[in-house]
Scaffold this motif. Structure first.
Motif, short mmCIF file in Angstrom:
data_model
loop_
_atom_site.label_atom_id
_atom_site.label_comp_id
_atom_site.label_asym_id
_atom_site.label_seq_id
_atom_site.Cartn_x
_atom_site.Cartn_y
_atom_site.Cartn_z
N SER A 19 -8.36 -1.47 -5.82
CA SER A 19 -8.03 -0.05 -5.93
C SER A 19 -7.37 0.46 -4.65
O SER A 19 -6.40 1.22 -4.71
CB SER A 19 -9.30 0.75 -6.20
OG SER A 19 -9.02 2.14 -6.29
N VAL A 32 0.83 -1.20 0.00
CA VAL A 32 0.00 0.00 0.00
C VAL A 32 0.87 1.26 0.00
O VAL A 32 0.64 2.20 -0.77
CB VAL A 32 -0.97 0.00 1.21
CG1 VAL A 32 -1.68 1.35 1.32
CG2 VAL A 32 -1.98 -1.13 1.08
N GLY A 74 -3.53 1.46 -5.01
CA GLY A 74 -3.48 2.92 -5.14
C GLY A 74 -3.70 3.39 -6.56
O GLY A 74 -3.35 4.52 -6.92
N SER A 75 -4.27 2.48 -7.39
CA SER A 75 -4.45 2.78 -8.81
C SER A 75 -5.93 2.86 -9.17
O SER A 75 -6.75 2.12 -8.62
CB SER A 75 -3.78 1.69 -9.65
OG SER A 75 -4.06 1.86 -11.02
N SER A 129 -1.68 -7.06 -6.27
CA SER A 129 -2.75 -6.56 -5.41
C SER A 129 -3.77 -7.67 -5.14
O SER A 129 -4.23 -7.86 -4.01
CB SER A 129 -3.44 -5.36 -6.06
OG SER A 129 -2.52 -4.32 -6.28
N HIS A 183 1.03 3.84 -3.13
CA HIS A 183 0.52 5.20 -2.96
C HIS A 183 1.62 6.26 -3.05
O HIS A 183 1.37 7.37 -3.55
CB HIS A 183 -0.21 5.32 -1.62
CG HIS A 183 -1.59 4.74 -1.64
ND1 HIS A 183 -2.71 5.46 -1.92
CD2 HIS A 183 -2.02 3.46 -1.44
CE1 HIS A 183 -3.78 4.68 -1.86
NE2 HIS A 183 -3.39 3.46 -1.58
#
Length: 460
Positions: free
Chosen positions: A348, A45, A352-353, A282, A49
């Motif tokens: 998501s 994460v 962080g996308s 992810s 980010h």
């Protein structure tokens, strides 16, 4: 009061109510794995980010190789724990102390081996796997640290494994929670404040698990006299070393075969570019999180079966394994119903996308895998139960099946099916592996006639 305290920290897996003792032993294990994966996910994460998709892809590109190296060492450590649990279940304290000494020296040797492999061959391996040129240096900076300081990780797994072998799963949890909090703080400090990039996540992990290992060692010295060697236990006992090395090598090879297949599969995943890599890692984090109860049931099976094998209670083993099958099935059904509903939001959040390709791939991966969780649970419980029974060779067959399956998918199916080939790969292989392991377990000689004394079948 003392009796209640002892039962809390050392539930009697060979005598008390089967389901209650397994849950009492397993609850701290479950929470431990949640915290372990939580701070591993925090790595992802924070990287996603603060550093972006390329850095996230760099960790994804070397994750399979990292799992291969670390998995070999941890597999060896789990094998050592099984032998220790068997001695504890049989009430052989002198043998247990000798196992502790031998385990230390064997772990030291395994650590040196991993360090040498890591130092001299990692970059070449990443190149052979087709790691994109834009992220290979970043990937190498991460995995080199993990390999060179692998001894820190192995030390924690060895010491916590010895505590679990004598039924104490609570204190490793306490130490892991402490290190998890530290790891999160260090992640943010090293990446955001000191701008260390992805190598900062590796440094944070090494420091945090090093603290856990030190705390485990202090606790054992202060509270677990049964694990502290004496002069007699320092004498080399060749049969013990042979048993430990063969059991440890069996589990290490099993882990290596599984992870070798994943490394081969990683080459195919790398060819799809950074968006699929980011979505894949992810989705794997969600998979690993939701797989924690299943992995816990497998670890319960390992210690439960090992101790009861030492105590020669084979009917109890069969009842315990059946209970774990039921728990695995219930958890699989719950995940299948709930997790896919939130899969896109979770992908998501972790990555962080907001890129559609990242989120759609990750969501498809999760939604397809969940219905196969009961099969995976049965696979993990059965494999660990066989290892607890001393079987060294038979569980390896399932790992060979997984390796060959991933080779087949990488060579023939993924080139035609595209990213769907990656998604289909593991669940379909689980089915074949589970069938093979169930046949072996149900036909195991020790479980055929539980009322009779059985010879040692540890070399199966």
């Amino acid at each position: 009061m003392t009796s209640r305290f002892d039962k809390l920290f050392h539930p009697d897996l060979t005598r008390d109510n089967i389901l209650k003792t397994m849950l009492a032993f397993g609850a701290p294990l479950l929470i431990s794995y949640i915290f372990l994966q939580f701070y591993n996910t925090v790595d992802i994460v924070v990287v996603g980010h603060f550093l972006g998709e390329d850095s996230l892809a760099a960790i994804a590109a070397c994750s399979a190789v990292n799992d291969l190296l670390i998995g070999f060492g941890n597999g060896f450590g789990n094998g050592l724990g099984i032998v220790a649990a068997r001695a504890y279940g049989a009430g052989k304290e002198d043998r247990l102390k000798k196992i502790v000494v031998a385990s230390f020296f064997i772990t030291l040797g395994v650590t040196l081996f991993i360090m040498l492999i890591g130092h001299f061959f990692l970059y070449k391996i990443l190149t052979l796997l087709g790691t994109p040129a834009s992220i290979i240096d970043e990937a190498y900076s991460y995995i080199w640290i993990m390999a060179i300081f692998s001894g820190v990780l192995f030390a924690y797994h060895l010491l916590s494994g010895l505590l679990r072998a004598i039924g104490n799963s609570i204190m490793p949890l306490v130490f892991l929670i402490s290190s998890s909090v530290l790891n999160i703080f260090l992640d943010i400090l090293l990446i955001v404040v000191f701008h260390q990039g992805v190598r900062g996540t590796a440094i944070a992990t090494v420091i945090a698990q090093g603290i856990s290992a030190i705390l485990c060692f202090i606790y054992i010295m202060a509270k677990c006299r049964i694990l502290i060697p004496n002069k007699k236990s320092l004498q080399i006992d060749p049969p013990i070393y042979k048993d430990l090395i063969s059991q440890g090598l069996s589990m290490a090879l099993m882990s290596s075969l599984v992870n070798s297949g994943t490394v081969i599969l990683q080459k195919a995943i790398n060819s799809f570019g950074t968006f699929i890599l980011a979505g894949h890692i992810s989705a794997r984090k969600i998979f690993i999180f939701t797989n924690i109860p299943l992995f816990t049931f497998g670890m319960i099976a390992s210690t439960f079966v090992s101790q009861n094998y030492g105590a020669q209670k084979f009917d109890r083993i069969k009842k315990g394994v059946r209970s774990l099958y039921l728990l695995s099935t219930v958890w699989g059904i719950i995940c299948t119903i709930i997790i896919p509903i939130f899969s896109k939001s979770l992908i998501s959040l972790i990555s962080g996308s907001n890129t559609t390709e990242v989120i759609n791939y990750g969501s498809k991966y999760i939604s397809f895998a969940m219905p196969f969780y009961p099969v995976l649970g049965i696979l993990l419980v059965t494999r660990n139960a066989l290892q607890g029974l001393g079987s060294k060779n038979l569980p390896l067959i399932s790992s060979i099946i997984e390796l060959l399956g991933k080779v087949l998918f990488t060579a023939l199916i993924i080139p035609k099916a595209g990213s769907w080939g990656i998604i289909l790969c593991e669940p379909l292989i689980w089915v074949v592996m589970a069938i093979q392991l169930l046949i072996v377990f149900l036909r195991h000689p020790l479980l055929q006639s539980s009322s009779q004394h059985h010879p040692d079948h540890k070399n199966q």
